[in-house]
Every structure is written in C-alpha cells, then in structure tokens.
Design a protein around this motif. Structure first.
Motif, PDB file in Angstrom:
ATOM      1  N   ARG A  85       0.815  -1.224   0.000  1.00  0.00           N
ATOM      2  CA  ARG A  85       0.000   0.000   0.000  1.00  0.00           C
ATOM      3  C   ARG A  85       0.845   1.269   0.000  1.00  0.00           C
ATOM      4  NH1 ARG A  85      -0.673  -2.086   5.249  1.00  0.00           N
ATOM      5  NH2 ARG A  85       0.350  -0.814   6.877  1.00  0.00           N
ATOM      6  N   ASP A  86       2.110   1.137   0.405  1.00  0.00           N
ATOM      7  CA  ASP A  86       2.988   2.309   0.485  1.00  0.00           C
ATOM      8  C   ASP A  86       3.933   2.428  -0.705  1.00  0.00           C
ATOM      9  OD1 ASP A  86       1.944   2.937   3.051  1.00  0.00           O
ATOM     10  OD2 ASP A  86       3.291   1.457   3.961  1.00  0.00           O
ATOM     11  N   LEU A  87       3.796   1.549  -1.682  1.00  0.00           N
ATOM     12  CA  LEU A  87       4.753   1.501  -2.788  1.00  0.00           C
ATOM     13  C   LEU A  87       4.114   1.891  -4.113  1.00  0.00           C
ATOM     14  CD1 LEU A  87       6.487  -1.875  -1.878  1.00  0.00           C
ATOM     15  CD2 LEU A  87       7.509   0.395  -1.724  1.00  0.00           C
ATOM     16  N   PRO A  88       4.825   2.673  -4.934  1.00  0.00           N
ATOM     17  CA  PRO A  88       4.327   2.952  -6.287  1.00  0.00           C
ATOM     18  C   PRO A  88       4.487   1.717  -7.161  1.00  0.00           C
ATOM     19  CG  PRO A  88       6.511   3.891  -6.021  1.00  0.00           C
ATOM     20  CD  PRO A  88       6.116   3.335  -4.684  1.00  0.00           C
ATOM     21  N   THR A  89       3.546   1.505  -8.042  1.00  0.00           N
ATOM     22  CA  THR A  89       3.613   0.400  -8.999  1.00  0.00           C
ATOM     23  C   THR A  89       3.234   0.925 -10.379  1.00  0.00           C
ATOM     24  OG1 THR A  89       1.295  -0.262  -8.651  1.00  0.00           O
ATOM     25  CG2 THR A  89       2.960  -1.272  -7.215  1.00  0.00           C
ATOM     26  N   ILE A  90       3.437   0.099 -11.393  1.00  0.00           N
ATOM     27  CA  ILE A  90       3.118   0.522 -12.757  1.00  0.00           C
ATOM     28  C   ILE A  90       2.584  -0.665 -13.534  1.00  0.00           C
ATOM     29  CG2 ILE A  90       5.372   0.040 -13.821  1.00  0.00           C
ATOM     30  CD1 ILE A  90       5.055   2.958 -15.078  1.00  0.00           C
ATOM     31  N   GLY A  91       1.826  -0.387 -14.582  1.00  0.00           N
ATOM     32  CA  GLY A  91       1.255  -1.444 -15.408  1.00  0.00           C
ATOM     33  C   GLY A  91       2.121  -1.745 -16.616  1.00  0.00           C
ATOM     34  N   PRO A  92       1.924  -2.897 -17.236  1.00  0.00           N
ATOM     35  CA  PRO A  92       2.751  -3.303 -18.372  1.00  0.00           C
ATOM     36  C   PRO A  92       2.559  -2.454 -19.622  1.00  0.00           C
ATOM     37  CG  PRO A  92       0.942  -4.844 -18.052  1.00  0.00           C
ATOM     38  CD  PRO A  92       0.933  -3.935 -16.871  1.00  0.00           C
ATOM     39  N   GLN A  93       1.410  -1.796 -19.750  1.00  0.00           N
ATOM     40  CA  GLN A  93       1.135  -0.987 -20.934  1.00  0.00           C
ATOM     41  C   GLN A  93       1.630   0.455 -20.805  1.00  0.00           C
ATOM     42  OE1 GLN A  93      -0.010  -2.155 -23.757  1.00  0.00           O
ATOM     43  NE2 GLN A  93      -0.360  -4.223 -22.994  1.00  0.00           N
ATOM     44  N   ALA A  94       2.185   0.805 -19.664  1.00  0.00           N
ATOM     45  CA  ALA A  94       2.727   2.157 -19.483  1.00  0.00           C
ATOM     46  C   ALA A  94       3.967   2.337 -20.355  1.00  0.00           C
ATOM     47  CB  ALA A  94       3.073   2.397 -18.016  1.00  0.00           C
ATOM     48  N   THR A  95       4.276   3.586 -20.681  1.00  0.00           N
ATOM     49  CA  THR A  95       5.470   3.879 -21.475  1.00  0.00           C
ATOM     50  C   THR A  95       6.690   3.986 -20.558  1.00  0.00           C
ATOM     51  OG1 THR A  95       5.198   6.272 -21.307  1.00  0.00           O
ATOM     52  CG2 THR A  95       4.068   5.166 -23.131  1.00  0.00           C
ATOM     53  N   LEU A  96       7.871   3.892 -21.155  1.00  0.00           N
ATOM     54  CA  LEU A  96       9.089   4.071 -20.372  1.00  0.00           C
ATOM     55  C   LEU A  96       9.173   5.482 -19.799  1.00  0.00           C
ATOM     56  CD1 LEU A  96      11.919   2.183 -22.299  1.00  0.00           C
ATOM     57  CD2 LEU A  96      10.372   1.355 -20.528  1.00  0.00           C
ATOM     58  N   GLU A 115      -0.356  -6.455 -13.039  1.00  0.00           N
ATOM     59  CA  GLU A 115      -1.614  -6.537 -13.781  1.00  0.00           C
ATOM     60  C   GLU A 115      -2.659  -6.922 -12.763  1.00  0.00           C
ATOM     61  OE1 GLU A 115      -2.224  -7.388 -18.220  1.00  0.00           O
ATOM     62  OE2 GLU A 115      -2.173  -9.348 -17.205  1.00  0.00           O
ATOM     63  N   GLY A 116      -3.499  -5.954 -12.399  1.00  0.00           N
ATOM     64  CA  GLY A 116      -4.324  -6.137 -11.228  1.00  0.00           C
ATOM     65  C   GLY A 116      -3.418  -6.065 -10.017  1.00  0.00           C
ATOM     66  N   GLN A 117      -3.379  -7.132  -9.235  1.00  0.00           N
ATOM     67  CA  GLN A 117      -2.457  -7.211  -8.099  1.00  0.00           C
ATOM     68  C   GLN A 117      -1.372  -8.265  -8.321  1.00  0.00           C
ATOM     69  OE1 GLN A 117      -2.360  -5.154  -5.369  1.00  0.00           O
ATOM     70  NE2 GLN A 117      -3.861  -4.006  -6.588  1.00  0.00           N
ATOM     71  N   ILE A 118      -1.283  -8.767  -9.542  1.00  0.00           N
ATOM     72  CA  ILE A 118      -0.363  -9.857  -9.851  1.00  0.00           C
ATOM     73  C   ILE A 118       0.954  -9.308 -10.398  1.00  0.00           C
ATOM     74  CG2 ILE A 118      -0.054 -12.018 -11.105  1.00  0.00           C
ATOM     75  CD1 ILE A 118      -2.334 -11.948  -9.009  1.00  0.00           C
ATOM     76  N   VAL A 119       2.068  -9.794  -9.870  1.00  0.00           N
ATOM     77  CA  VAL A 119       3.392  -9.340 -10.308  1.00  0.00           C
ATOM     78  C   VAL A 119       3.740  -9.986 -11.648  1.00  0.00           C
ATOM     79  CG1 VAL A 119       5.850  -9.296  -9.799  1.00  0.00           C
ATOM     80  CG2 VAL A 119       4.201  -9.020  -7.939  1.00  0.00           C
ATOM     81  N   LEU A 120       3.960  -9.129 -12.653  1.00  0.00           N
ATOM     82  CA  LEU A 120       4.395  -9.593 -13.973  1.00  0.00           C
ATOM     83  C   LEU A 120       5.900  -9.404 -14.170  1.00  0.00           C
ATOM     84  CD1 LEU A 120       1.616  -8.198 -16.341  1.00  0.00           C
ATOM     85  CD2 LEU A 120       1.726 -10.425 -15.227  1.00  0.00           C
ATOM     86  N   GLY A 121       6.441  -8.406 -13.500  1.00  0.00           N
ATOM     87  CA  GLY A 121       7.855  -8.107 -13.707  1.00  0.00           C
ATOM     88  C   GLY A 121       8.317  -6.982 -12.817  1.00  0.00           C
ATOM     89  N   LEU A 122       9.469  -6.453 -13.160  1.00  0.00           N
ATOM     90  CA  LEU A 122      10.101  -5.388 -12.381  1.00  0.00           C
ATOM     91  C   LEU A 122      10.873  -4.509 -13.354  1.00  0.00           C
ATOM     92  CD1 LEU A 122      10.707  -4.523  -9.365  1.00  0.00           C
ATOM     93  CD2 LEU A 122      12.801  -5.864  -9.586  1.00  0.00           C
TER      94      LEU A 122
END
Length: 225
Positions: A85-96, A115-122
């Motif tokens: 809840r305290d961390l920024p995250t990003i989606g796979p379709q976002a740009t660099l 993707e949703g709450q599922i980790v796809l990568g870093l």
C-alpha cells in the motif's frame, strides 16, 4: 516503448512467511536490490530491499548477543517488508517515459509491474539507463553529433535532410530542450557513412543551427536490460 517490452520478466520473489535470512541470501546470491514479496498467485504484498535487512540501532542496544541471535532467527519477511500500500507500482502498458516520471516523482529506483495485483515483472532505473544508451545508439560505431536548433517549424527536418540527402545513415536520434534556454533544442544524432569533415561541413551550411559537439564512438557490446 512500453514497460512490458523492457521490464525484467519473472523476477526472483519471496513469500512473506520466509525468514529474513532467506531474503538476505536471495539478494546477495543473485546480486539484486529489489525482492518482491508475493502471496498466492503472485499477488503483490510488498518489497524487500537491503536497507530493510538492517536492525535498528535502538533495538540492538537493548539486546544481548543471545537475544540478537534469537531475534534474527525469528524475523520473517512479512515483519520488515515495505508494504504494498505504500509503494508505487506501474502497469505493463505504461510507457518508459511514464515509468521514469513515476520513479523521479516518488524517488524510487524500481517499480513492480502489476496486472491487477499480480506481479508480472520489475523495471528499474538501470533498465531505463540501458535503453537510453540504446536509444542514442551508444553501442553503434559512428559520429555522435549534438546540434542546437531553434525549434522553429522545419528545423529538425532540415537537419535530418542534411544527413540523409547525402546518402548517410542516421542510426539514432534524440532531442531535448536545452537547460538554460528552453526555447532551443539540443538534437543528438548517431551518423554513419561519412567523414568528420563532411559532416561538419554539412551542418555548417544550416542557417541558425549550431554544432555543439562531434565525436567518434567505437563499437561496444550490446547491453540488454
């Protein structure tokens, strides 16, 4: 250029019930800084980074050597991780660019890709720096040229044509507003197929455009982020 194409896929992860010693071993053995903490189905719960492994000095002062050993043995990832809840995250379709902006805004060096709450990568600042080098043709031999233009309509096209109309090749191109005069732009090109003198002469013929830097670059091994 989308996050999904440049992120680290299938990053090493850890479960919240694991001992902190297990997290430390994963960080050290794999030479990584970010260790996502996941629950069932790779649901993102938090993050472990090296600073989270340190015992607060005030806590150390209140324990003797045996208590410290017991304290460390009983520490789990869940107790020390940065919470999702305290961390920024990003989606796979976002740009660099969006990933870079979010890192700068939140002052972090890595973002879980969800993707949703599922980790796809870093994706980390290192990935972005590698792709910046690739974008500017850093690993290609040729002439790296910086030209300052006024940013008027057609200025960039005239510069490009000054190169391509002579049969030379532009391997990479990027431009950015100049730091002290935002109305001007610095254009960086990687050009091959000509001599230094030919390129300098071609740019000198462009009214209102100033050659700021020219240097020959060697070929480097391509770096994959």
């Amino acid at each position: 250029m989308l996050v999904k194409d440049y992120m680290l896929q299938h990053p090493i992860m850890i479960e919240p019930h694991k001992r902190l010693a297990d997290a430390r071993a994963l960080l050290v053995e794999n030479d990584i800084y970010y260790l996502p903490v996941v629950g069932d189905g790779k649901r993102f719960l938090g993050m472990i980074t090296p600073p989270r492994l340190a015992i607060p000095p005030e806590r150390m002062a209140s324990l003797d050597v045996w208590e410290i050993s017991n304290y460390l043995a009983n520490l789990t990832v869940e107790k020390v991780m940065l919470k999702a809840r305290d961390l920024p995250t990003i989606g796979p379709q976002a740009t660099l660019e969006e990933a870079s902006h979010l890192m700068i805004k939140t002052k972090v060096g890595g973002l879980p890709v969800l993707e949703g709450q599922i980790v796809l990568g870093l994706i980390t600042d290192n990935h972005l720096l590698v792709e910046l080098s690739n974008l500017l043709g850093a690993f290609e031999p040729g002439w790296r040229v910086t030209v300052r233009i006024k940013g008027k309509r057609g200025d960039l096209l005239r510069l490009i044509r000054a190169v391509t109309d002579r049969g030379w090749t532009i391997m990479a191109l990027g431009n950015v507003r100049t730091p002290k005069k935002p109305e001007d732009w610095d254009v960086v090109l990687k050009v091959v197929g000509c001599t230094r003198e030919e390129l300098v002469d071609a740019i000198a013929q462009l009214e209102g455009q100033v050659l700021r830097d020219i240097r020959e670059t060697a070929s480097y091994a391509y770096v994959k982020s």
